[in-house]
Design an enzyme around this catalytic site. Structure first.
Site, PDB file in Angstrom:
ATOM      1  N   GLU A   1       0.804  -1.224   0.000  1.00 16.81           N
ATOM      2  CA  GLU A   1       0.000   0.000   0.000  1.00 16.81           C
ATOM      3  C   GLU A   1       0.839   1.277   0.000  1.00 16.81           C
ATOM      4  O   GLU A   1       0.335   2.343   0.360  1.00 16.81           O
ATOM      5  CB  GLU A   1      -0.963   0.031   1.207  1.00 16.81           C
ATOM      6  CG  GLU A   1      -1.905  -1.161   1.248  1.00 16.81           C
ATOM      7  CD  GLU A   1      -2.956  -1.070   2.358  1.00 16.81           C
ATOM      8  OE1 GLU A   1      -3.550   0.010   2.523  1.00 16.81           O
ATOM      9  OE2 GLU A   1      -3.175  -2.083   3.042  1.00 16.81           O
TER      10      GLU A   1
ATOM     11  N   LYS B   1     -12.424   0.458   4.053  1.00 11.16           N
ATOM     12  CA  LYS B   1     -13.872   0.624   3.890  1.00 11.16           C
ATOM     13  C   LYS B   1     -14.216   1.784   2.952  1.00 11.16           C
ATOM     14  O   LYS B   1     -15.339   1.905   2.503  1.00 11.16           O
ATOM     15  CB  LYS B   1     -14.540   0.864   5.254  1.00 11.16           C
ATOM     16  CG  LYS B   1     -14.572  -0.371   6.144  1.00 11.16           C
ATOM     17  CD  LYS B   1     -15.389  -0.154   7.407  1.00 11.16           C
ATOM     18  CE  LYS B   1     -14.619   0.573   8.485  1.00 11.16           C
ATOM     19  NZ  LYS B   1     -13.415  -0.108   8.982  1.00 11.16           N
TER      20      LYS B   1
ATOM     21  N   HIS C   1     -10.439   3.839  18.888  1.00  8.82           N
ATOM     22  CA  HIS C   1     -11.388   2.843  19.371  1.00  8.82           C
ATOM     23  C   HIS C   1     -10.845   2.182  20.629  1.00  8.82           C
ATOM     24  O   HIS C   1      -9.655   1.917  20.719  1.00  8.82           O
ATOM     25  CB  HIS C   1     -11.576   1.722  18.328  1.00  8.82           C
ATOM     26  CG  HIS C   1     -12.573   2.041  17.266  1.00  8.82           C
ATOM     27  ND1 HIS C   1     -12.643   1.331  16.088  1.00  8.82           N
ATOM     28  CD2 HIS C   1     -13.562   2.967  17.210  1.00  8.82           C
ATOM     29  CE1 HIS C   1     -13.623   1.819  15.349  1.00  8.82           C
ATOM     30  NE2 HIS C   1     -14.186   2.816  15.999  1.00  8.82           N
TER      31      HIS C   1
ATOM     32  N   SER D   1      -9.814  -2.952  16.885  1.00 11.04           N
ATOM     33  CA  SER D   1      -9.884  -4.218  16.142  1.00 11.04           C
ATOM     34  C   SER D   1      -8.532  -4.922  16.134  1.00 11.04           C
ATOM     35  O   SER D   1      -8.467  -6.133  15.974  1.00 11.04           O
ATOM     36  CB  SER D   1     -10.289  -3.980  14.687  1.00 11.04           C
ATOM     37  OG  SER D   1     -11.484  -3.280  14.615  1.00 11.04           O
TER      38      SER D   1
ATOM     39  N   TYR E   1      -4.302  -4.545  17.857  1.00 17.01           N
ATOM     40  CA  TYR E   1      -3.590  -3.909  18.962  1.00 17.01           C
ATOM     41  C   TYR E   1      -2.258  -3.290  18.537  1.00 17.01           C
ATOM     42  O   TYR E   1      -1.197  -3.631  19.054  1.00 17.01           O
ATOM     43  CB  TYR E   1      -3.449  -4.900  20.127  1.00 17.01           C
ATOM     44  CG  TYR E   1      -4.805  -5.194  20.740  1.00 17.01           C
ATOM     45  CD1 TYR E   1      -5.323  -4.371  21.737  1.00 17.01           C
ATOM     46  CD2 TYR E   1      -5.599  -6.235  20.276  1.00 17.01           C
ATOM     47  CE1 TYR E   1      -6.580  -4.590  22.273  1.00 17.01           C
ATOM     48  CE2 TYR E   1      -6.860  -6.464  20.804  1.00 17.01           C
ATOM     49  CZ  TYR E   1      -7.345  -5.639  21.803  1.00 17.01           C
ATOM     50  OH  TYR E   1      -8.596  -5.852  22.324  1.00 17.01           O
TER      51      TYR E   1
ATOM     52  N   LEU F   1      -1.456   0.809  17.953  1.00 16.41           N
ATOM     53  CA  LEU F   1      -2.227   2.050  18.097  1.00 16.41           C
ATOM     54  C   LEU F   1      -2.485   2.722  16.755  1.00 16.41           C
ATOM     55  O   LEU F   1      -1.568   2.911  15.950  1.00 16.41           O
ATOM     56  CB  LEU F   1      -1.529   3.042  19.032  1.00 16.41           C
ATOM     57  CG  LEU F   1      -2.480   4.175  19.478  1.00 16.41           C
ATOM     58  CD1 LEU F   1      -3.314   3.740  20.675  1.00 16.41           C
ATOM     59  CD2 LEU F   1      -1.732   5.452  19.776  1.00 16.41           C
ATOM     60  N   HIS F   2      -3.736   3.080  16.521  1.00 18.61           N
ATOM     61  CA  HIS F   2      -4.130   3.751  15.288  1.00 18.61           C
ATOM     62  C   HIS F   2      -5.266   4.714  15.599  1.00 18.61           C
ATOM     63  O   HIS F   2      -5.967   4.569  16.599  1.00 18.61           O
ATOM     64  CB  HIS F   2      -4.538   2.732  14.216  1.00 18.61           C
ATOM     65  CG  HIS F   2      -5.621   1.792  14.639  1.00 18.61           C
ATOM     66  ND1 HIS F   2      -5.401   0.721  15.488  1.00 18.61           N
ATOM     67  CD2 HIS F   2      -6.944   1.765  14.350  1.00 18.61           C
ATOM     68  CE1 HIS F   2      -6.541   0.077  15.686  1.00 18.61           C
ATOM     69  NE2 HIS F   2      -7.495   0.691  15.016  1.00 18.61           N
TER      70      HIS F   2
END
Lengths: 321, 321
Positions: A169, A191, A252, A256, A258, A260-261
């Site tokens: 990517e 998404k 979040h 989803s 682990y 960090l984002h």
């Protein structure tokens, strides 16, 4: 849980689920489907998830998942819809307000239909409505239940490292701050197809690798978080013309994965996972850490878990649900 | 902003908009409607808001708002839909996954149609998509901009007092703690028709009258807030069988009206206004006040405003947007 009706496939699954050169199965005999049960419905999304069975000539039944979802209106076809409707039934009239049932011509009433066939028990479970419960996790709960669970699972986050190392990517990167300690990479979320700004969705992935989630953050991370907030906004207005005041920027918990984002979504887009029981505004996180470096090692945090999730079972076993 | 497509009418408006014995207008000539523009669409809700014009025989044009919304699937009609479809077009097939466009028989493809006719400029403005912006309000902003705005507006909250004094909706009360200082009344929200628990929505209104919003709360209010959290959960499980772990219990900031109230919604219901930029979990509010009595007189709070809202203009004038 603000989850849309689209099948949510994890990144790792996607390659496996749709292999190039995979077996092409026979056309799906929809009219012969025997409806066994409704797995889940969403009145808001106008979608329904069905468990059906197709009986072969030999009398053997094979399971299928069928997802029906009504489609959004297409602006260029709205005039046709109004002109060519086959019937208009008055439901209610009161002063200047009235409601009707309008029956469009067949060609304007398509339903998006997704079939998984043959479907395994795992597919059925995935779409089955599960009870969702809130957990209020204290720091002790985190140490005694959640952290051991995360460590025991060893979730693969190789795809994150691939992005950070430009092995995947690389052409999708919107912005990078290469600092190994306070840097990050900003990429469009899977998404978002980037065709319209309405549902803009980007993810900032930090370069540091030892920060799993909100629970690991201390005042030490404030410079990193400020970089994400500031540079992220600047990159989005530069690339997409969307100003910072129209971005919802949040983490979040539980995440989803682990590593960090930070999520960047269009404010006008009711993004799945932006509800109060899961999302934490980055600006609030920074203020909390500035007030108390150990804020996230002290405070109780609320999140929702499906009753069939392993972490939920761990909380149950510990008598915390 | 997590707002559904339903016209959101304020309580005060409702009586005025639909007077008993109001003039019954002529049937709406939908086929003669000339589409002027799309006011707003919601891809998620499968809804579209239209501005149209009907030309009278005398050649005079009259404005109308037409709202089209696809309808949720009805469980008992899904079998019919599958059996009696008129056409099934394959879109994509890959391994066990395939997608189609299914064309249902006309009688199963109704579209809910709401008409406001004749429509005024105010109706058009109400449905027109407006840009939404986030405000990060400091305590100084609150004192200098928001509070003077609230005081200048003198919003009517007579309907709240009517409930608290049992002059209205007395039969709808689910639970009451009559204590004038730490008591409250729990009632179903107007948005919930009580036909199904999926979209359960209740409101707790406090008996005290001088608490406008989150910004007025101090540690003094903790007993009141704990009563709402504890007794509210107990009342909901008793009356509706929904346990506390399946309730999202939160305050709005900014609220719709400035008499402190707490929202109770079903966790599985993606309720409008439950997103992170507006909702504050009651459990978090209590913990914040326990940590620092002046928390809400110190901290910056984020909320979204439509560009046409007066409060937004006040923030603009102050150079804070």
């Amino acid at each position: 849980m603000a989850e849309g009706p689209r099948p949510k496939r994890k990144r790792e699954e996607e390659a496996g689920a749709a292999p190039h050169g995979g077996t092409v199965t026979a056309p799906f005999p929809l009219a012969e489907l025997r409806l066994r049960r409704v797995l889940r419905e969403s009145a808001r999304d106008k979608a329904v998830f069905l468990h059906g069975e197709v009986t072969s000539p030999s009398g053997e039944g094979t399971d299928a998942v069928v997802i029906l979802e009504k489609t959004p209106f297409q602006e260029e076809k709205v005039s046709d819809l109004l002109k060519k409707h086959t019937k208009l039934d008055l439901q209610m009239r009161n002063d200047i307000y009235s409601t009707y049932h309008l029956y469009p011509p067949v060609e304007l009433s398509e339903i998006k239909t997704t079939v998984v066939y043959p479907a395994t028990e795992k597919h059925l479970q995935k779409y089955l409505r599960q009870e969702v419960h809130l957990i209020r996790e204290t720091w002790e709960d985190y140490k005694n239940i959640t952290l051991p669970f995360i460590q025991s699972q060893s979730f693969s986050i190789q795809w994150v490292y691939n992005i950070l190392e430009k092995k995947a990517e690389a052409d999708r990167i919107i912005h990078e701050n290469p600092d190994p300690c306070n840097g990050f990479v900003l990429v469009p979320d899977f998404k978002w197809n980037q065709n319209q700004l309405d549902d803009l969705y980007l993810i900032a992935l930090i370069h540091r690798r030892e920060v799993k989630s909100l629970r690991d953050l201390t005042a030490e991370h404030i410079p990193l978080l400020r970089n994400i907030l500031q540079e992220g906004k600047e990159a989005v207005v530069k690339h997409f013309g969307v100003p910072g005041s129209q971005l919802r920027i949040y983490l979040h918990y539980q995440p989803s994965y682990y590593h960090l984002h930070v999520h960047f979504t269009a404010l006008g887009y009711d993004a799945p996972g932006s509800s109060v029981e899961r999302a934490h505004l980055l600006a609030d996180v920074i203020d909390n850490l500035a007030m108390d470096s150990m804020y996230y090692q002290k405070r109780a945090l609320t999140f929702a878990l499906r009753a069939d999730e392993l972490l939920f079972k761990k909380f149950q076993e510990a008598g915390r649900v």
